[in-house]
Write a protein that holds these residues in place. Structure first.
Motif, PDB file in Angstrom:
ATOM      1  N   ILE A 156       4.181   7.278   3.338  1.00 31.00           N
ATOM      2  CA  ILE A 156       5.161   6.461   4.057  1.00 31.00           C
ATOM      3  C   ILE A 156       6.447   7.223   3.811  1.00 31.00           C
ATOM      4  N   CYS A 168       4.172   9.700  -1.634  1.00 36.94           N
ATOM      5  CA  CYS A 168       3.748   8.653  -0.707  1.00 36.94           C
ATOM      6  C   CYS A 168       4.001   9.156   0.703  1.00 36.94           C
ATOM      7  N   HIS A 180       9.442   6.084   2.004  1.00 34.73           N
ATOM      8  CA  HIS A 180       9.302   5.972   0.545  1.00 34.73           C
ATOM      9  C   HIS A 180       9.469   7.345  -0.111  1.00 34.73           C
ATOM     10  N   ASP A 212       0.844  -1.204   0.000  1.00 31.61           N
ATOM     11  CA  ASP A 212       0.000   0.000   0.000  1.00 31.61           C
ATOM     12  C   ASP A 212       0.881   1.257   0.000  1.00 31.61           C
ATOM     13  N   HIS A 213       0.430   2.301  -0.698  1.00 29.53           N
ATOM     14  CA  HIS A 213       1.102   3.597  -0.609  1.00 29.53           C
ATOM     15  C   HIS A 213       0.062   4.685  -0.358  1.00 29.53           C
TER      16      HIS A 213
END
Ligand code: C2O
Ligand code: CU
Ligand code: CU
Length: 488
Positions: free
Chosen positions: A472, A470, A475, A416-417
């Protein structure tokens, strides 16, 4: 804060050596059991509030090491000596002035996440660099019609965003109703800024391995306002507003409260059209939810984040011993109800939700978030948008100011992003796996592994360059970020 030289960290990461030698991360060197709080659990504390007056909030934020986290003195980083830093309270139409003073040992800057404000000059400009020892004066003009709600601030210096947030550099930014009137009739209004980090026995923030960065690091300690599992007391029958911010670098929160349903009234700083009762509220990194909690009975109820699997690195991860990125259940806080029942105010049936963008869609775009081999040298993995890693000087998308566009964000990776766009909030129209339209403006949406989402975005009010990425943040730091140039 002591850190290994980048070269060694990178070398270890590039060789895929996620082993015990690497900065104590893989061994899970967290807080030793002897360091766990022995005294009774503490009440939820909130950061100092700095509120605007007469249309101005003028603050100095000093980013520096040395904060209390999880009840200990640590080498973590904070603003003005605390993590989270002070809560900034402003109103629509205000001018927010921040003198950011950099007393950490690396470049930093400041981003007002979710705010619909100018991305240019000394406003919410993610391209600025404030060197160690320097300071910078931000001036952020908040539009008179800005939604009232829950936002946050954090550094945005590409390459070290995850490290700086993981070390503690976060704070809440709350927009009150324009007239200063209470937005909602509640008995209590609490901030729950959730972060995670990993500390070694000496109170230093651990550096993750390259493997952990590629998965998106998750800390051993999950903190609420810098505290570990604080207690929130409330009278039965009262209505409490909890402003929950997911300030974790990578962790997805799946919030549940024992014995209670959560009534969600806002997402990402904007009211929903009406309150919605939920058993679980999912927050990707960067998302915020305003929840109404109506304590019942007399007892102790755990606020937990249920297990969530973000997916893995796929075949590359297998080759490099990358496990899945699933986090187990974690207790964030405890709700303790006691005392005589309070009289609860009655809640509105509808809420002042901002309008979802209508009108002709001038352009459709498709953006591809991917993880591939070779982007970072042998053994590494590239994190890209449309096949490219972030380059601050390149315009990746050019948009005409005042238009409405539809963006389809495709995720070709097995992980998932969370997609995040600065400045211009969006409406989720649809997604893979029958994802329902959310019906509200938001800033972050989780794009499922091998899935997609379709967004409608009104590029209104502000021309200028900014970014999407993203959330995260490992990332993002590894390159999964791109620029948008909105031309007036
Ligand atoms: Cu909260 Cu560009 O980030
Ligand atoms: Cu942001
Ligand atoms: Cu990502």
């Amino acid at each position: 804060m002591s850190r290994e030289p980048i070269s060694r960290r990178r070398a270890l990461g590039l060789l895929g050596l996620g082993t015990a030698g690497a900065a104590g991360w893989a061994t899970g060197l967290g807080v030793p059991p002897s360091d766990r709080p022995k005294s009774a659990a503490r009440g939820l504390a909130e950061p100092q509030v700095l509120a605007s007056r007469d249309g101005l909030l003028d603050v100095r934020l000093v980013a520096a090491p040395g904060v209390r986290l999880a009840g200990r003195d640590t080498a973590g980083w904070g603003f003005n000596g605390t993590s989270p830093g002070p809560t900034l309270r402003v109103r629509p139409g205000d001018l927010l002035r921040v003198r950011l003073v950099n007393h950490i040992d690396q470049p930093t800057n400041l981003h007002t996440h979710g705010m619909h404000v100018s991305p240019s000059g000394n406003s919410d400009n993610p391209f600025l660099t404030i060197e160690p020892g320097d300071s910078f004066d931000y001036a952020i003009r908040i539009p008179a019609r800005h939604p009232a709600g829950t936002f946050w601030y954090h550094p945005h210096h590409h390459g070290t965003v995850a490290d700086q947030i993981f070390a503690g550099l976060v704070g809440a930014l709350l927009v009150e109703g324009a007239g200063g009137e209470a937005d909602l009739p509640v008995n209590g209004d609490r901030l729950l800024l959730v972060t995670d980090t990993t500390l070694d026995g000496a109170g230093r923030v651990a550096s993750p391995t390259m493997m952990a960065r590629m998965r998106g690091r998750e800390g051993d300690l999950v903190l609420v306002n810098g505290q570990r599992q604080p207690v929130i007391t409330a009278a039965p029958g009262s209505v409490q507003r909890w402003r929950v911010i997911n300030g974790c670098v990578s962790r997805v929160l799946a919030l549940r409260l024992d014995g209670h349903r959560l009534t969600q009234v806002a997402l990402d700083g904007a009211f929903l059209p009406a309150p919605v009762d939920r058993d679980q509220v999912m927050l990707a990194p960067g998302n915020r939810a305003d929840l109404l909690v109506r304590p019942t009975g007399s007892g102790q109820y755990a606020l937990v984040s249920a297990p969530y699997d973000r997916g893995g690195l796929g075949m590359m991860g297998g080759m490099m011993d990358g496990g899945p990125s699933a986090s187990g259940q974690v207790t964030l806080a405890t709700l303790a109800t006691a005392g005589p029942a309070a009289t609860s105010p009655s809640l509105p049936e509808t809420l002042p939700a901002p309008a979802v963008p209508q009108g002709p869609v001038t352009r459709q775009r498709r953006l591809t978030f991917a993880m591939g081999m070779g982007g970072m040298g042998m053994g590494g993995m590239g994190f890209t948008i449309d096949g490219r890693a972030f380059a601050p000087d390149r315009d990746d998308q050019s948009v005409a100011l005042g238009t409405v566009e539809e963006w389809t964000v495709v995720n070709t990776s097995p992980m998932d992003h969370p997609f995040h766009l600065h400045v211009w909030p969006f409406h989720v129209l649809a997604g893979s796996a029958g994802m329902p339209p959310v019906g509200v403006l938001q800033n972050v949406v989780l794009v499922p592994a091998r899935g997609w989402v379709r967004l409608r975005i009104r590029f209104s009010d502000f021309a200028g360059r900014s970014v999407f990425h993203c959330h995260i943040l490992d990332h993002e730091d590894l390159g999964m970020m791109a620029t948008v140039n909105v031309r007036g």
